[in-house]
Scaffold this motif. Structure first.
Motif, mmCIF file in Angstrom:
data_model
loop_
_atom_site.group_PDB
_atom_site.id
_atom_site.type_symbol
_atom_site.label_atom_id
_atom_site.label_comp_id
_atom_site.label_asym_id
_atom_site.label_seq_id
_atom_site.Cartn_x
_atom_site.Cartn_y
_atom_site.Cartn_z
ATOM 1 N N LYS A 26 -34.306 20.340 59.530
ATOM 2 C CA LYS A 26 -35.210 21.366 60.066
ATOM 3 C C LYS A 26 -34.548 22.107 61.215
ATOM 4 O O LYS A 26 -34.696 23.327 61.351
ATOM 5 C CB LYS A 26 -36.520 20.707 60.539
ATOM 6 N N THR A 48 -45.304 28.461 62.965
ATOM 7 C CA THR A 48 -45.936 27.232 63.461
ATOM 8 C C THR A 48 -45.508 26.051 62.598
ATOM 9 O O THR A 48 -45.381 26.180 61.381
ATOM 10 C CB THR A 48 -47.469 27.390 63.393
ATOM 11 N N SER A 50 -43.347 21.941 62.377
ATOM 12 C CA SER A 50 -42.222 21.152 62.880
ATOM 13 C C SER A 50 -40.875 21.806 62.579
ATOM 14 O O SER A 50 -39.882 21.487 63.236
ATOM 15 C CB SER A 50 -42.269 19.747 62.274
ATOM 16 N N THR A 51 -40.803 22.717 61.616
ATOM 17 C CA THR A 51 -39.551 23.434 61.346
ATOM 18 C C THR A 51 -39.457 24.683 62.220
ATOM 19 O O THR A 51 -38.421 24.930 62.861
ATOM 20 C CB THR A 51 -39.451 23.819 59.847
ATOM 21 N N ASP A 105 -40.691 31.393 59.850
ATOM 22 C CA ASP A 105 -41.711 30.337 59.751
ATOM 23 C C ASP A 105 -41.341 29.330 58.666
ATOM 24 O O ASP A 105 -40.554 29.634 57.763
ATOM 25 C CB ASP A 105 -43.079 30.970 59.431
ATOM 26 N N GLY A 106 -41.920 28.162 58.749
ATOM 27 C CA GLY A 106 -41.776 27.139 57.713
ATOM 28 C C GLY A 106 -42.742 27.388 56.567
ATOM 29 O O GLY A 106 -43.466 28.394 56.547
ATOM 30 N N ALA A 107 -42.755 26.471 55.616
ATOM 31 C CA ALA A 107 -43.692 26.561 54.488
ATOM 32 C C ALA A 107 -43.914 25.156 53.949
ATOM 33 O O ALA A 107 -43.107 24.253 54.177
ATOM 34 C CB ALA A 107 -43.137 27.462 53.390
ATOM 35 N N LYS A 118 -48.732 27.867 52.396
ATOM 36 C CA LYS A 118 -48.640 27.619 53.831
ATOM 37 C C LYS A 118 -50.015 27.197 54.353
ATOM 38 O O LYS A 118 -51.015 27.354 53.678
ATOM 39 C CB LYS A 118 -48.168 28.882 54.573
ATOM 40 N N GLY A 119 -50.010 26.654 55.564
ATOM 41 C CA GLY A 119 -51.288 26.309 56.188
ATOM 42 C C GLY A 119 -51.514 24.825 56.329
ATOM 43 O O GLY A 119 -52.576 24.403 56.789
ATOM 44 N N GLY A 122 -52.507 24.379 59.540
ATOM 45 C CA GLY A 122 -53.773 25.003 59.914
ATOM 46 C C GLY A 122 -53.669 26.387 60.530
ATOM 47 O O GLY A 122 -54.671 26.949 60.969
ATOM 48 N N ALA A 123 -52.455 26.963 60.534
ATOM 49 C CA ALA A 123 -52.273 28.245 61.236
ATOM 50 C C ALA A 123 -52.176 29.425 60.277
ATOM 51 O O ALA A 123 -51.697 30.498 60.648
ATOM 52 C CB ALA A 123 -51.029 28.166 62.114
ATOM 53 N N LYS A 145 -39.275 21.004 50.099
ATOM 54 C CA LYS A 145 -40.374 21.971 49.944
ATOM 55 C C LYS A 145 -40.241 22.815 48.669
ATOM 56 O O LYS A 145 -41.164 23.557 48.330
ATOM 57 C CB LYS A 145 -40.423 22.906 51.160
#
Ligand SMILES: O=C(CO)[C@H](O)[C@H](O)COP(=O)(O)O
Length: 260
Positions: A26, A48, A50-51, A105-107, A118-119, A122-123, A145
């Motif tokens: 990451k 948003t 951890s990545t 952003d991550g996914a 995504k989500g 929660g963002a 992923k």
């Protein structure tokens, strides 16, 4: 991943990468995204999770060292805003800056056409609002992923209004494209899709999240996206279709970039 071309393949894939932890992977993609796509003077969307955390960290480092200058950034959650503030990254909002140069952003899932789920954190609403305004949307993931079809590997989050949420949950579980899924109201923290608490999870926007669990891959993600978006009571959903510019993937063979 046949429909997209491999734009770059790292020449530095070594046996040490085979042993990299998921956090190290990451970090590699988070740092690479900032190194390759962020230039001085840009407006940058900060994702948003951890990545994305590592991309924010790298941006903070480069601003502190003076390697990057005149950056303003738009965070996609309260927790990213707090991280960016700690790192003294200048922040603005979409209200003053409706156009971004790049968002990173991550996914939770990436399919062969670079459509995303995504989500998980929660963002999704703020992420989508920000990332849809970016000239380039760079997705950073480790290879876990990647999937052949969205759905079975990770539940699809849908952000809904608290008002009559049980009614909305039933509606979104019974759309033509979602029929057969299991719809679960997220409990505990909005930033995890595990039912890890007794209270209903509340997003940064004061809404609830329903996680849709699918047994089979989603056949037509853009159609499902449209049906969900057209459901009154739904604020937004975690299908990000046709938005990705490039995905930076860290895996045991090194770093790969796939472009849409
Ligand atoms: O969509 C998100 C948050 O809403 C995150 O980008 C997604 O959940 C991936 O997170 P992580 O990098 O921690 O696996």
């Amino acid at each position: 991943f046949a429909p997209v071309k491999v734009a770059q393949q790292s020449r530095f894939a070594t046996s040490s990468m085979l042993m990299a932890t998921q956090d190290e992977l990451k970090q590699q993609v988070g740092y690479k995204a900032v190194d390759d796509y962020v230039k001085s003077g840009m407006v940058v969307g900060l994702g948003t999770g951890s990545t994305a955390y590592f991309a924010v960290e790298r941006l903070g480092q480069k601003l502190a060292s003076g390697e990057l200058k005149d950056i303003v950034a738009i965070p996609t959650s309260v927790r990213t805003k707090e991280q960016a503030e700690e790192l003294k990254i200048p922040l603005v909002t979409l209200d003053t800056h409706s156009k971004l140069d790049v968002a990173i952003d991550g996914a939770d899932e990436v399919d062969p056409d670079l459509n995303l789920v995504k989500g998980g954190g929660g963002a999704l609403l703020r992420e989508k609002m920000v990332e849809v305004c970016a000239d380039k949307f760079i997705v950073i993931v480790d290879e876990s992923k990647l999937c052949d079809g969205l759905g079975p590997g990770f539940p699809l989050p849908v952000e809904i209004t608290p008002f009559c949420h049980e009614h909305t949950l039933r509606l979104i579980a019974n759309l033509p494209t979602t029929k057969g899924c299991e719809a679960i109201l997220r409990m505990g923290s909005s930033s995890t899709n595990k039912p890890d608490g007794d209270e209903i999870a509340v997003t940064d926007n004061g809404n609830y999240i329903v996680d849709l669990h699918f047994k089979e891959p989603i056949k037509d993600a853009p159609k499902m996206a449209m049906e969900l978006k057209n459901t009154v009571g739904v604020v937004d959903h975690g299908l990000f279709c046709g938005m990705t510019t490039a995905v930076i993937i860290a895996g045991s063979d090194g770093i790969t970039v796939k472009e849409a």
